[in-house]
Design a protein around this motif. Sequence first.
Motif, PDB file in Angstrom:
ATOM      1  N   GLU A 110     -11.155 -18.735 -15.633  1.00  0.00           N
ATOM      2  CA  GLU A 110     -11.765 -18.125 -17.008  1.00  0.00           C
ATOM      3  C   GLU A 110     -10.365 -18.358 -18.079  1.00  0.00           C
ATOM      4  OE1 GLU A 110     -14.216 -14.564 -19.080  1.00  0.00           O
ATOM      5  OE2 GLU A 110     -12.723 -14.138 -17.291  1.00  0.00           O
ATOM      6  N   LYS A 111      -9.402 -17.763 -17.612  1.00  0.00           N
ATOM      7  CA  LYS A 111      -7.923 -17.812 -18.245  1.00  0.00           C
ATOM      8  C   LYS A 111      -7.410 -19.285 -18.682  1.00  0.00           C
ATOM      9  CE  LYS A 111      -6.196 -13.388 -16.923  1.00  0.00           C
ATOM     10  NZ  LYS A 111      -5.242 -12.596 -16.065  1.00  0.00           N
ATOM     11  N   GLU A 112      -8.030 -20.126 -17.741  1.00  0.00           N
ATOM     12  CA  GLU A 112      -7.590 -21.473 -17.990  1.00  0.00           C
ATOM     13  C   GLU A 112      -8.672 -22.411 -18.879  1.00  0.00           C
ATOM     14  OE1 GLU A 112      -7.002 -23.192 -14.179  1.00  0.00           O
ATOM     15  OE2 GLU A 112      -5.267 -21.998 -13.691  1.00  0.00           O
ATOM     16  N   ASP A 113      -9.849 -21.846 -19.291  1.00  0.00           N
ATOM     17  CA  ASP A 113     -10.877 -22.058 -20.160  1.00  0.00           C
ATOM     18  C   ASP A 113     -11.575 -23.381 -19.400  1.00  0.00           C
ATOM     19  OD1 ASP A 113     -12.426 -21.836 -22.514  1.00  0.00           O
ATOM     20  OD2 ASP A 113     -11.451 -23.848 -22.987  1.00  0.00           O
ATOM     21  N   LEU A 114     -11.705 -23.079 -18.040  1.00  0.00           N
ATOM     22  CA  LEU A 114     -12.672 -23.932 -17.166  1.00  0.00           C
ATOM     23  C   LEU A 114     -14.012 -23.158 -17.034  1.00  0.00           C
ATOM     24  CD1 LEU A 114     -10.134 -25.166 -14.519  1.00  0.00           C
ATOM     25  CD2 LEU A 114     -11.089 -26.595 -16.660  1.00  0.00           C
ATOM     26  N   LEU A 115     -13.957 -21.865 -17.139  1.00  0.00           N
ATOM     27  CA  LEU A 115     -15.235 -21.079 -16.730  1.00  0.00           C
ATOM     28  C   LEU A 115     -15.440 -20.112 -17.715  1.00  0.00           C
ATOM     29  CD1 LEU A 115     -15.224 -20.487 -13.006  1.00  0.00           C
ATOM     30  CD2 LEU A 115     -16.355 -22.189 -13.963  1.00  0.00           C
ATOM     31  N   MET A 174     -22.090 -10.632 -13.605  1.00  0.00           N
ATOM     32  CA  MET A 174     -21.867 -11.427 -14.513  1.00  0.00           C
ATOM     33  C   MET A 174     -22.041 -12.738 -14.099  1.00  0.00           C
ATOM     34  SD  MET A 174     -19.900  -9.898 -16.491  1.00  0.00           S
ATOM     35  CE  MET A 174     -18.934 -10.820 -17.586  1.00  0.00           C
ATOM     36  N   LEU A 175     -22.586 -13.699 -14.829  1.00  0.00           N
ATOM     37  CA  LEU A 175     -23.123 -15.138 -14.842  1.00  0.00           C
ATOM     38  C   LEU A 175     -21.895 -15.952 -15.170  1.00  0.00           C
ATOM     39  CD1 LEU A 175     -26.223 -14.907 -16.296  1.00  0.00           C
ATOM     40  CD2 LEU A 175     -25.907 -14.440 -13.796  1.00  0.00           C
ATOM     41  N   ILE A 176     -21.814 -16.858 -14.303  1.00  0.00           N
ATOM     42  CA  ILE A 176     -20.640 -17.918 -14.651  1.00  0.00           C
ATOM     43  C   ILE A 176     -21.086 -19.178 -15.074  1.00  0.00           C
ATOM     44  CG2 ILE A 176     -18.650 -18.909 -13.143  1.00  0.00           C
ATOM     45  CD1 ILE A 176     -18.994 -16.435 -11.365  1.00  0.00           C
ATOM     46  N   PHE A 177     -20.414 -19.557 -16.146  1.00  0.00           N
ATOM     47  CA  PHE A 177     -20.715 -21.064 -16.757  1.00  0.00           C
ATOM     48  C   PHE A 177     -19.636 -21.857 -16.691  1.00  0.00           C
ATOM     49  CE2 PHE A 177     -24.059 -17.844 -18.263  1.00  0.00           C
ATOM     50  CZ  PHE A 177     -25.292 -18.440 -18.166  1.00  0.00           C
ATOM     51  N   LEU A 178     -19.688 -23.262 -16.887  1.00  0.00           N
ATOM     52  CA  LEU A 178     -18.879 -24.070 -16.869  1.00  0.00           C
ATOM     53  C   LEU A 178     -18.295 -24.071 -18.580  1.00  0.00           C
ATOM     54  CD1 LEU A 178     -20.094 -27.061 -14.627  1.00  0.00           C
ATOM     55  CD2 LEU A 178     -18.118 -25.403 -14.322  1.00  0.00           C
ATOM     56  N   THR A 179     -17.313 -24.230 -18.844  1.00  0.00           N
ATOM     57  CA  THR A 179     -16.921 -24.291 -20.224  1.00  0.00           C
ATOM     58  C   THR A 179     -16.893 -26.081 -20.586  1.00  0.00           C
ATOM     59  OG1 THR A 179     -14.580 -24.607 -19.716  1.00  0.00           O
ATOM     60  CG2 THR A 179     -15.467 -22.341 -20.480  1.00  0.00           C
ATOM     61  N   PRO A 180     -16.899 -26.581 -21.676  1.00  0.00           N
ATOM     62  CA  PRO A 180     -16.576 -28.131 -21.609  1.00  0.00           C
ATOM     63  C   PRO A 180     -15.489 -28.788 -20.884  1.00  0.00           C
ATOM     64  CG  PRO A 180     -17.325 -27.173 -23.901  1.00  0.00           C
ATOM     65  CD  PRO A 180     -17.055 -26.096 -23.083  1.00  0.00           C
ATOM     66  N   ALA A 181     -14.374 -27.815 -20.898  1.00  0.00           N
ATOM     67  CA  ALA A 181     -13.204 -28.323 -20.003  1.00  0.00           C
ATOM     68  C   ALA A 181     -13.661 -28.314 -18.425  1.00  0.00           C
ATOM     69  CB  ALA A 181     -12.020 -27.463 -20.160  1.00  0.00           C
ATOM     70  N   GLY A 182     -14.486 -27.337 -18.138  1.00  0.00           N
ATOM     71  CA  GLY A 182     -14.861 -27.025 -16.910  1.00  0.00           C
ATOM     72  C   GLY A 182     -15.527 -28.189 -16.483  1.00  0.00           C
ATOM     73  N   GLU A 183     -16.683 -28.662 -17.640  1.00  0.00           N
ATOM     74  CA  GLU A 183     -17.602 -29.793 -17.132  1.00  0.00           C
ATOM     75  C   GLU A 183     -16.759 -30.962 -16.672  1.00  0.00           C
ATOM     76  OE1 GLU A 183     -20.361 -29.888 -20.459  1.00  0.00           O
ATOM     77  OE2 GLU A 183     -21.103 -28.255 -19.781  1.00  0.00           O
ATOM     78  N   GLN A 184     -15.852 -31.151 -17.581  1.00  0.00           N
ATOM     79  CA  GLN A 184     -14.915 -32.379 -17.446  1.00  0.00           C
ATOM     80  C   GLN A 184     -14.059 -32.184 -16.118  1.00  0.00           C
ATOM     81  OE1 GLN A 184     -15.017 -34.952 -19.340  1.00  0.00           O
ATOM     82  NE2 GLN A 184     -13.438 -35.973 -17.986  1.00  0.00           N
TER      83      GLN A 184
END
Length: 155
Positions: A74-79, A89-99
Motif C-alpha cells: 500500500e505504501k508503494e502504491d501497488l495496492l 478491509m478489501l484489497i484493490f490493485l492501483t494502476p501501478a499494481g495492475e502494471q
Amino acid sequence: MTLRPLPKQNDINRLNKAFAELYHDLCVQIGISDSVFDIFYAIAALGDGCCQRDICDYAFTSKQTIHSAIHKLEKEDLLCLKHGKGREMLIFLTPAGEQFMKEKITPIICMENAVLSQIPPEEIDQLIQLTEKCLNCLRDQSNQMFGTTQKKFSP
C-alpha cells in the motif's frame, strides 16, 4: 535403528519441496518476496477487491505476514484498501499494481497455463484428487496424533 520414510512418501516430500523451491526461485528472478507473489497471485485468482482473510486462506500464509506485506505494498502504491463489512478491509490493485501484475505475475500464470495445457485434463484431475486425498489423510493422522482439528483441504 532410525525409522525412514517409505520411498513413495520420500518422493512426495521431495516433489513438494522442489515445487516450493521453484516458486521461490521464480520470485527471486522477478525481484519480489514470496509473500508479495502470494498476494498478487491470490488477487489474480480471487479477483480485485478480495479481503485479507481470503488471501491468507488461499495462500496458506499467516495473517501477520500477509498484513505486513499488504501495508508495505500500500505504501508503494501497488495496492489500496477500502472498508468492507465490519472490520473487513478489501484489497484493490492501483494502476501501478495492475502494471506490476501484468509484468511480474501474469507471465508466471501464462507459464503455468502452458505447462498444464500439455497434460490431458483427466490426468490433471487425477493428480489433484490424489494430492488432495493424501493431504487430507495426513491431516487426519496429524489430528489423531496431536489432538488438533486441522480442517480438510477443499479447493
